[in-house]
Scaffold this active site. Structure first.
Site, short mmCIF file in Angstrom:
data_model
loop_
_atom_site.label_atom_id
_atom_site.label_comp_id
_atom_site.label_asym_id
_atom_site.label_seq_id
_atom_site.Cartn_x
_atom_site.Cartn_y
_atom_site.Cartn_z
N SER A 117 -15.76 -29.19 3.04
CA SER A 117 -14.98 -30.19 3.70
C SER A 117 -15.14 -30.52 4.90
O SER A 117 -15.02 -31.68 5.61
CB SER A 117 -13.68 -29.33 3.50
OG SER A 117 -13.57 -28.93 2.07
N ILE A 161 -11.56 -18.00 0.83
CA ILE A 161 -11.36 -16.43 0.42
C ILE A 161 -12.64 -15.54 0.58
O ILE A 161 -12.91 -14.18 0.99
CB ILE A 161 -10.83 -16.08 -1.01
CG1 ILE A 161 -11.42 -16.19 -2.06
CG2 ILE A 161 -9.36 -16.79 -1.00
CD1 ILE A 161 -11.15 -15.86 -3.36
N ASP A 162 -13.94 -16.36 0.34
CA ASP A 162 -15.17 -15.44 0.47
C ASP A 162 -15.50 -15.09 1.74
O ASP A 162 -16.38 -14.22 1.93
CB ASP A 162 -16.14 -16.55 -0.16
CG ASP A 162 -16.04 -16.80 -1.69
OD1 ASP A 162 -15.37 -16.19 -2.21
OD2 ASP A 162 -16.43 -17.86 -2.10
N ARG A 288 -16.35 0.83 -18.13
CA ARG A 288 -15.35 -0.52 -18.36
C ARG A 288 -15.70 -1.50 -17.38
O ARG A 288 -16.16 -0.94 -16.09
CB ARG A 288 -14.08 -0.10 -18.24
CG ARG A 288 -13.59 0.91 -19.40
CD ARG A 288 -13.52 0.13 -20.75
NE ARG A 288 -12.83 0.96 -21.78
CZ ARG A 288 -13.29 1.77 -22.66
NH1 ARG A 288 -14.66 2.14 -22.39
NH2 ARG A 288 -12.82 2.74 -23.52
N THR A 523 -1.53 4.87 14.65
CA THR A 523 0.22 4.95 14.68
C THR A 523 0.65 3.46 14.29
O THR A 523 0.18 2.40 14.72
CB THR A 523 0.56 5.40 16.08
OG1 THR A 523 1.92 4.98 16.38
CG2 THR A 523 -0.27 4.50 17.16
N ASN A 527 0.84 1.51 20.24
CA ASN A 527 1.03 1.64 21.32
C ASN A 527 0.07 2.70 22.23
O ASN A 527 0.37 3.00 23.42
CB ASN A 527 2.55 2.37 21.63
CG ASN A 527 2.67 3.69 21.09
OD1 ASN A 527 1.96 4.04 20.11
ND2 ASN A 527 3.60 4.46 21.32
N ARG A 561 23.65 -17.87 6.25
CA ARG A 561 23.63 -16.16 6.60
C ARG A 561 22.52 -15.75 7.52
O ARG A 561 21.52 -16.48 7.51
CB ARG A 561 23.28 -15.55 5.28
CG ARG A 561 23.52 -13.92 5.24
CD ARG A 561 23.46 -13.04 4.04
NE ARG A 561 25.01 -13.20 3.49
CZ ARG A 561 25.46 -12.80 2.59
NH1 ARG A 561 24.57 -12.47 1.63
NH2 ARG A 561 26.96 -13.08 2.18
N ARG A 650 24.26 -9.86 8.08
CA ARG A 650 24.04 -8.84 7.40
C ARG A 650 23.08 -7.93 8.26
O ARG A 650 22.19 -8.56 9.22
CB ARG A 650 23.36 -8.99 6.09
CG ARG A 650 24.45 -9.66 5.07
CD ARG A 650 25.54 -8.70 4.75
NE ARG A 650 26.18 -9.15 3.64
CZ ARG A 650 27.27 -10.09 3.82
NH1 ARG A 650 27.74 -10.58 5.17
NH2 ARG A 650 27.97 -10.65 2.80
N MET A 657 10.52 4.03 5.91
CA MET A 657 9.35 3.20 4.91
C MET A 657 8.25 2.48 5.55
O MET A 657 7.21 2.13 5.00
CB MET A 657 10.38 2.06 4.20
CG MET A 657 10.84 1.03 5.15
SD MET A 657 11.92 -0.20 4.15
CE MET A 657 10.54 -0.91 3.07
#
EC number: 2.7.1.11
Length: 774
Positions: A117, A161-162, A288, A523, A527, A561, A650, A657
């Site tokens: 491209s 992606i390659d 497999r 971490t 930092n 919202r 909200r 997490m």
């Protein structure tokens, strides 16, 4: 403020790739290109369906608006389409494309695609004046129109992606593809362990083995086949011997990664079915195969790809606006964490040189031509997977420990360091529970099999605590002597850095501390002074980004919202800023970028104006320690009150997490390379420090932080980093990512000034690669 129209108003066109291969994160680049183009006063156009749309014109070339690129960051593929074009390959087709551009006054083209491209775009630019002359001659355009569009500027962004384009460390879409692959590998690993199976996983990469190689590093595969480096003669025997040896050591599974373009030394294809037959016939293992195929191209883009696409889009617009008729067509690339510009055709030529080297059997040259990043990955893989531990021991004991809060990727670094140490002939010692464990003798040998399967595990298998060593120096020195520890690998966050400093300062009193030490930053807060990136930060960033996607999506039905989301990071605003850029936040409040009540008022007014458009939702991120008074509750209450009747609010506190989950491919790969490099450095340092029959290291450069600095992994003395450290707030004084914060604000439609003082100058591929090699 945006520059005057007279200076910046160059009509700009965005065009998708020529190839049909649809890539994740193209949309982030599209969004950034459109919005920064509009910010600078340019007219921006979408060209739908790639080069074919350029040829067909009409409705395929449409003006882009600010709102037309909303809610697209989390979408895979490309919203403006992509198609192969036979017409554009002909001069007649390119002449029609030129006519369509001239009629719209478009003289700048931004192309996202692979080398085909981008080569097509350069050819289009090269023959532009000839095409215009023929159009004037044929009466298709006027002399005046030709004069106004006398030159075409081209800038490229590499979407593949390659990761097969030379000149950039990472192409748009690669990291997201790795996420899909690793998700499958993790799922396969559990079933393979249950059934004691061998799994052969075929990934994309017809001409480039990057996906296969990084996957092998990230999952600790037993073998990898890539086109750049075919296996030696007799590989069949070697492979079977290795698999049998792993089973004999107690491993319940074997993993083999195959690039779809894998070949033997004589150029014949090596297929997954061929390998399956070999393993089944020779060893009788239950085997497999899984061919991933186009699942690698789909799905939600990773945080890294969104940020990469956004940064590349901004740099692409700047490159176009600064271009002159003498400027060669350039491609925007990534080197380390730096955005750089490279001559397009130089990159294309080196990419072709790789293919030629493989065709001619010059495989070592092919690896080098891929660039330093690829070469480092290959060398790390070879060291960790293909060398048996030596028979002669070094009589060196290296201890390894985790300090501070746990994070994803710590275990990958431990595994890599342990295995690299064993390969060097050292005895590796595991220290449990950080400096507490070092003080109380919770130290035991750790072997090759002990760390099997650790790469994909989150948290800290060794155990980790935040305790600093200053009050336990006596006990620590006694245990260093008792266990005869000659070197120390400390993996952790700011506590690891401070703890390392305390051990160095204690050298004056305790001679036992005079051993080489290395701190590996790990971490979620990112930092630690001395490194632009920390292990674990990418995993946390992806967790925040995916959560913000879901939060924003929940507002799609309710409308009007605004969500206030609190992130971790201590006083460091890295997570809030980068998640804001990846998730398309309207604002991100952080400690480093001071704000007051007037700034909050401006943000509220901005959201009130936004609610008048078709985009009736808002996202605000707040770093947990950004301001002692403007708490998450305060900001929530302020927005709720001021937005009454216009929007409701909200709030979400993401909490721990962000520290959990399985490591991302980036953190697995980064941790693996950091662990291996740290032990190799310690091995060399131990030789330097061996005097009169013993180890004695008391120079500043014998205790270092191993970190990523711009374009390379570097070792910096702990003591030298003190001057760049804000110990009160546990952050470095200089943080590279602060300079890209304005991008987030511009993409959120704030009228601010974009600092281009450090814009990327044009470099050259060869010079860049030699600089990376230093």
């Amino acid at each position: 403020n945006p520059p005057p129209q007279s200076q910046w108003c160059k009509p700009l066109s965005y065009k998708a790739a020529l190839t049909q291969k649809v890539l994740k994160s193209m949309n982030a680049a599209v969004r950034a290109t459109v919005r920064v183009g509009l910010y600078t006063g340019a007219k921006v156009f979408f060209v739908h369906e790639g080069y074919q749309g350029l040829v067909d014109g009409g409705d395929h070339i449409r003006p882009a608006t600010w709102e037309s690129v909303s809610m697209m960051l989390q979408l895979g593929g490309t919203v403006i389409g992509s198609a192969r074009s036979k017409d554009f390959r002909t001069r007649e087709g390119r002449m029609m494309a030129a006519r369509n551009l001239v009629k719209l006054g478009i003289t700048n083209l931004c192309v996202i695609g692979g080398d085909g491209s981008l080569t097509g775009a350069n050819e289009f630019r090269t023959e532009w004046s000839g095409l215009l002359a023929d159009l004037v001659k044929g009466g298709k355009i006027t002399e005046e129109e030709a004069k106004k569009s006398s030159h075409l500027n081209i800038v490229g962004m590499v979407g593949s992606i390659d990761n097969d384009f030379c000149g950039t460390d990472m192409t748009i879409g690669t990291d997201s593809a790795l996420h899909r692959i690793i998700e499958v590998v993790d799922a396969i690993t559990t079933t393979a362990q249950s059934h004691q199976r061998t799994f052969i996983l075929e990934v994309m990469g017809r001409h480039c083995g990057y996906l296969a190689l990084v996957t092998a590093l990230a999952c600790g595969a037993d073998w990898v086949f890539i086109p750049e480096m075919p296996p030696d003669e007799g590989w069949e025997n070697h492979l079977c011997r290795r698999l049998a040896d792993q089973r004999a050591r107690g491993s319940r599974l074997n993993v083999i990664i195959v690039a779809e373009g894998a070949i033997s030394k004589d150029g014949k294809p090596i297929t997954s079915e061929q390998i399956k037959k070999l393993v089944t016939d020779r060893l009788g293992f239950d085997t497999r195969t899984t061919v991933l195929g186009h699942v690698q191209r789909g799905g939600t883009p990773s945080a890294f790809d969104r940020i990469l696409g956004s940064r590349m889009g901004v740099e692409a617009v700047m490159a176009l606006l600064e271009a002159t008729p003498e400027t060669p067509a350039c491609v925007v690339s990534l080197s380390g964490n730096q955005a750089i510009r490279l001559p397009l055709m130089e990159c294309v030529q080196v990419t072709k040189d790789v293919t030629a080297a493989m065709a001619e059997g010059r495989f070592d040259d092919a690896i080098k031509l891929r660039g330093k990043s690829f070469e480092n990955n290959w060398n790390t893989y070879k060291l960790l997977a293909h060398i048996n531990p030596p028979d002669v021991k070094s009589n060196i004991n290296v201890a390894i420990m985790n300090i501070g809060a746990p994070c994803a990727g710590m275990n990958a670094a431990v595994r890599s360091a342990v295995r690299m140490g064993i390969i060097q002939g050292h005895t590796m010692l595991a220290v449990h529970d950080g400096f507490d464990g070092l003080a109380h003798g919770q130290i035991e040998p750790i072997n090759w099999n002990s760390v099997s399967g650790w790469t994909g595990k989150g948290g800290s298998n060794l155990g980790t605590k935040r305790t600093l060593p200053s009050k336990m120096l006596e006990q620590i020195s006694l245990n260093i002597a008792k266990f005869n520890i000659h070197a120390l690998v400390i993996i952790g966050g700011f506590e690891a850095y401070v703890g390392g400093l305390e051990l160095v300062q204690a050298r004056e009193k305790y001679e036992e501390m005079c051993i080489p030490m290395v701190v590996i930053p790990a971490t979620v807060s990112n930092n630690v002074p001395g490194s632009d990136f920390s292990i674990g930060a990418d995993t946390a960033l992806n967790t925040i980004t995916s959560t913000c996607d879901r939060i924003k999506q929940s507002a799609a039905g309710t409308k009007r919202r605004v969500f206030i989301v609190e992130t971790m990071g201590g006083y460091c605003g890295y997570l809030a800023t980068m998640a804001g850029l990846a998730a398309g936040a309207d604002a991100a409040y952080i400690f480093e970028d001071k704000f007051n009540i007037k700034d909050l008022e401006v943000n509220v007014e901005h959201l009130i104006e936004k609610m008048k458009t078709t985009v009736k939702r808002g996202l605000i991120l707040r770093n947990e320690n950004c301001n002692a008074n403007y708490t998450t509750d305060f900001i929530f209450n302020l927005y709720s009150e001021e937005g009454k009747g216009v929007f409701d609010c909200r709030k979400n506190v993401l909490g721990h997490m962000q520290q959990g989950g399985t490591p991302t491919p980036f953190d697995r790969n980064f941790g693996t390379k950091m662990g291996a490099k740290s032990v190799l450095w310690l091995t060399d340092k131990l030789k330097e420090c061996y005097r009169h029959g013993r180890i004695f290291a008391n120079t500043p450069d014998s205790a270092c932080v191993l970190g990523m600095r711009k374009r390379a992994l570097t070792f910096q003395a702990l003591t030298e980093l003190k001057s760049d450290t804000d110990f009160e707030h546990r952050i470095p004084h200089t943080q590279w990512w602060l300079k890209i914060r304005p991008i987030m604000k511009i993409l959120a439609k704030y009228n601010i000034k974009l600092d281009t003082s450090e814009h990327a100058d044009m470099e050259h591929v060869i010079k860049k690669r030699s600089a990376l090699g230093k």
